[in-house]
Design a protein around this motif. Structure first.
Motif, PDB file in Angstrom:
ATOM      1  N   GLY A 141       0.795  -1.225   0.000  1.00  0.00           N
ATOM      2  CA  GLY A 141       0.000   0.000   0.000  1.00  0.00           C
ATOM      3  C   GLY A 141       0.828   1.276   0.000  1.00  0.00           C
ATOM      4  N   SER A 142       2.115   1.181  -0.330  1.00  0.00           N
ATOM      5  CA  SER A 142       2.987   2.348  -0.293  1.00  0.00           C
ATOM      6  C   SER A 142       3.929   2.331  -1.493  1.00  0.00           C
ATOM      7  CB  SER A 142       3.792   2.328   1.006  1.00  0.00           C
ATOM      8  OG  SER A 142       4.641   3.454   1.095  1.00  0.00           O
ATOM      9  N   ASP A 143       4.681   3.421  -1.629  1.00  0.00           N
ATOM     10  CA  ASP A 143       5.701   3.505  -2.675  1.00  0.00           C
ATOM     11  C   ASP A 143       6.873   2.609  -2.334  1.00  0.00           C
ATOM     12  OD1 ASP A 143       4.328   5.468  -4.115  1.00  0.00           O
ATOM     13  OD2 ASP A 143       5.223   7.096  -2.931  1.00  0.00           O
ATOM     14  N   THR A 144       7.677   2.308  -3.332  1.00  0.00           N
ATOM     15  CA  THR A 144       8.935   1.605  -3.116  1.00  0.00           C
ATOM     16  C   THR A 144       9.796   2.472  -2.221  1.00  0.00           C
ATOM     17  OG1 THR A 144       8.751   0.599  -5.289  1.00  0.00           O
ATOM     18  CG2 THR A 144      10.937   0.600  -4.284  1.00  0.00           C
ATOM     19  N   ARG A 145      10.523   1.828  -1.301  1.00  0.00           N
ATOM     20  CA  ARG A 145      11.335   2.557  -0.338  1.00  0.00           C
ATOM     21  C   ARG A 145      12.773   2.070  -0.421  1.00  0.00           C
ATOM     22  NH1 ARG A 145       7.824   5.521   2.165  1.00  0.00           N
ATOM     23  NH2 ARG A 145       8.905   5.987   4.084  1.00  0.00           N
ATOM     24  N   TYR A 146      13.698   2.970  -0.074  1.00  0.00           N
ATOM     25  CA  TYR A 146      15.119   2.710  -0.259  1.00  0.00           C
ATOM     26  C   TYR A 146      15.887   3.020   1.022  1.00  0.00           C
ATOM     27  CZ  TYR A 146      13.478   3.148  -5.047  1.00  0.00           C
ATOM     28  OH  TYR A 146      12.783   2.993  -6.212  1.00  0.00           O
ATOM     29  N   ARG A 147      17.003   2.272   1.198  1.00  0.00           N
ATOM     30  CA  ARG A 147      17.838   2.473   2.378  1.00  0.00           C
ATOM     31  C   ARG A 147      19.245   1.964   2.072  1.00  0.00           C
ATOM     32  NH1 ARG A 147      17.510  -0.806   8.073  1.00  0.00           N
ATOM     33  NH2 ARG A 147      19.133   0.355   9.117  1.00  0.00           N
ATOM     34  N   ARG A 148      20.219   2.648   2.609  1.00  0.00           N
ATOM     35  CA  ARG A 148      21.590   2.142   2.531  1.00  0.00           C
ATOM     36  C   ARG A 148      21.788   1.239   3.732  1.00  0.00           C
ATOM     37  NH1 ARG A 148      27.212   5.119   1.462  1.00  0.00           N
ATOM     38  NH2 ARG A 148      28.425   3.203   1.260  1.00  0.00           N
ATOM     39  N   CYS A 149      22.090  -0.005   3.463  1.00  0.00           N
ATOM     40  CA  CYS A 149      22.194  -1.002   4.522  1.00  0.00           C
ATOM     41  C   CYS A 149      23.613  -1.548   4.604  1.00  0.00           C
ATOM     42  CB  CYS A 149      21.221  -2.148   4.264  1.00  0.00           C
ATOM     43  SG  CYS A 149      19.498  -1.658   4.436  1.00  0.00           S
ATOM     44  N   SER A 150      23.796  -2.412   5.579  1.00  0.00           N
ATOM     45  CA  SER A 150      25.100  -3.045   5.745  1.00  0.00           C
ATOM     46  C   SER A 150      25.392  -3.972   4.570  1.00  0.00           C
ATOM     47  CB  SER A 150      25.145  -3.824   7.059  1.00  0.00           C
ATOM     48  OG  SER A 150      24.231  -4.896   7.023  1.00  0.00           O
ATOM     49  N   ASP A 151      26.648  -4.345   4.429  1.00  0.00           N
ATOM     50  CA  ASP A 151      27.061  -5.190   3.315  1.00  0.00           C
ATOM     51  C   ASP A 151      26.680  -6.650   3.500  1.00  0.00           C
ATOM     52  OD1 ASP A 151      28.143  -3.018   2.017  1.00  0.00           O
ATOM     53  OD2 ASP A 151      30.147  -3.333   2.848  1.00  0.00           O
ATOM     54  N   ARG A 152      26.472  -7.075   4.713  1.00  0.00           N
ATOM     55  CA  ARG A 152      26.157  -8.492   4.951  1.00  0.00           C
ATOM     56  C   ARG A 152      24.685  -8.767   4.620  1.00  0.00           C
ATOM     57  NH1 ARG A 152      26.037  -7.873  11.481  1.00  0.00           N
ATOM     58  NH2 ARG A 152      24.027  -6.861  11.463  1.00  0.00           N
ATOM     59  N   HIS A 153      24.384 -10.015   4.306  1.00  0.00           N
ATOM     60  CA  HIS A 153      22.998 -10.391   4.007  1.00  0.00           C
ATOM     61  C   HIS A 153      22.174 -10.306   5.291  1.00  0.00           C
ATOM     62  CE1 HIS A 153      19.682 -12.301   1.987  1.00  0.00           C
ATOM     63  NE2 HIS A 153      19.552 -13.093   3.021  1.00  0.00           N
ATOM     64  N   HIS A 154      21.013  -9.689   5.182  1.00  0.00           N
ATOM     65  CA  HIS A 154      20.154  -9.502   6.351  1.00  0.00           C
ATOM     66  C   HIS A 154      18.709  -9.333   5.894  1.00  0.00           C
ATOM     67  CE1 HIS A 154      21.251  -5.496   4.909  1.00  0.00           C
ATOM     68  NE2 HIS A 154      20.031  -5.164   5.289  1.00  0.00           N
ATOM     69  N   HIS A 155      17.843  -9.239   6.868  1.00  0.00           N
ATOM     70  CA  HIS A 155      16.418  -9.033   6.631  1.00  0.00           C
ATOM     71  C   HIS A 155      15.993  -7.801   7.414  1.00  0.00           C
ATOM     72  CE1 HIS A 155      16.534 -12.977   4.828  1.00  0.00           C
ATOM     73  NE2 HIS A 155      17.181 -13.391   5.900  1.00  0.00           N
ATOM     74  N   HIS A 156      14.739  -7.396   7.274  1.00  0.00           N
ATOM     75  CA  HIS A 156      14.273  -6.181   7.937  1.00  0.00           C
ATOM     76  C   HIS A 156      13.020  -6.437   8.752  1.00  0.00           C
ATOM     77  CE1 HIS A 156      16.468  -4.638   4.330  1.00  0.00           C
ATOM     78  NE2 HIS A 156      17.098  -4.036   5.304  1.00  0.00           N
ATOM     79  N   LEU A 157      13.008  -5.861   9.945  1.00  0.00           N
ATOM     80  CA  LEU A 157      11.826  -5.790  10.791  1.00  0.00           C
ATOM     81  C   LEU A 157      11.357  -4.341  10.685  1.00  0.00           C
ATOM     82  CD1 LEU A 157       9.953  -7.075  12.900  1.00  0.00           C
ATOM     83  CD2 LEU A 157      11.647  -6.462  14.636  1.00  0.00           C
ATOM     84  N   VAL A 158      10.132  -4.131  10.190  1.00  0.00           N
ATOM     85  CA  VAL A 158       9.656  -2.792   9.849  1.00  0.00           C
ATOM     86  C   VAL A 158       8.375  -2.476  10.616  1.00  0.00           C
ATOM     87  CG1 VAL A 158       8.940  -1.285   7.943  1.00  0.00           C
ATOM     88  CG2 VAL A 158      10.575  -3.131   7.523  1.00  0.00           C
ATOM     89  N   CYS A 159       8.347  -1.284  11.254  1.00  0.00           N
ATOM     90  CA  CYS A 159       7.140  -0.838  11.957  1.00  0.00           C
ATOM     91  C   CYS A 159       6.123  -0.314  10.950  1.00  0.00           C
ATOM     92  CB  CYS A 159       7.479   0.252  12.972  1.00  0.00           C
ATOM     93  SG  CYS A 159       6.003   0.872  13.828  1.00  0.00           S
ATOM     94  N   ARG A 160       4.899  -0.823  11.043  1.00  0.00           N
ATOM     95  CA  ARG A 160       3.823  -0.365  10.158  1.00  0.00           C
ATOM     96  C   ARG A 160       3.433   1.078  10.451  1.00  0.00           C
ATOM     97  NH1 ARG A 160       1.470  -5.400  11.690  1.00  0.00           N
ATOM     98  NH2 ARG A 160       1.711  -6.916  10.025  1.00  0.00           N
ATOM     99  N   GLY A 161       3.657   1.533  11.678  1.00  0.00           N
ATOM    100  CA  GLY A 161       3.251   2.882  12.060  1.00  0.00           C
ATOM    101  C   GLY A 161       4.214   3.960  11.610  1.00  0.00           C
TER     102      GLY A 161
END
Length: 138
Positions: A75-95
């Motif tokens: 329900g939102s636009d594509t979002r971008y972030r500079r993250c660490s180099d290692r493989h990881h996942h994201h926990l994202v607050c809906r609020g």
């Protein structure tokens, strides 16, 4: 204008431009995922003369070269972030959109096993976990 040169892996070599440097600098100084429009406003607020089309194009090139992470929020636009180099996942607050990088070794093993079971190699994946942070829960 000259065409970008190509390396042996056939990935275009990107020229560093003032606009690209401004976008990368901004992404390195903020926490969380932002839409291209939000990043454009932040750049303008910093005095950078970067058009919205250039921001979109720059983010796309950075995503293609794995310099930034991309997340599609339902329900939102594509979002971008500079993250660490290692493989990881994201926990994202809906609020509030607060994002935490998390490692998921069990997910890695599961993805590899599922790929093997179906005869796939070179398996990759992305995973975003959505919830409500403690601050938004109050």
């Amino acid at each position: 204008m000259t065409e970008p040169t190509h390396d042996v892996d056939a990935h275009p070599v990107r020229r560093n431009t003032k606009q690209r440097d401004a976008v990368m600098s901004l992404l390195g100084s903020v926490d969380g995922f932002y839409s291209a429009q939000e990043l454009h406003v932040m750049l303008r607020d910093r005095g950078a003369n970067v058009g919205l089309t250039t921001v979109y194009r720059t983010l796309q090139l950075m995503a293609e070269s794995n310099e930034i992470d991309v997340m599609q929020v339902p329900g939102s636009d594509t979002r971008y972030r500079r993250c660490s180099d290692r493989h990881h996942h994201h926990l994202v607050c809906r609020g509030c959109g607060r994002t935490v990088e998390v490692l998921g070794p069990a997910v890695e093993r599961w993805a590899d096993r599922v790929g093997e079971e179906h005869g796939f190699t070179d398996v990759s994946h992305t995973l975003e976990i959505f919830g409500t942070c403690a601050g938004c829960k109050r």
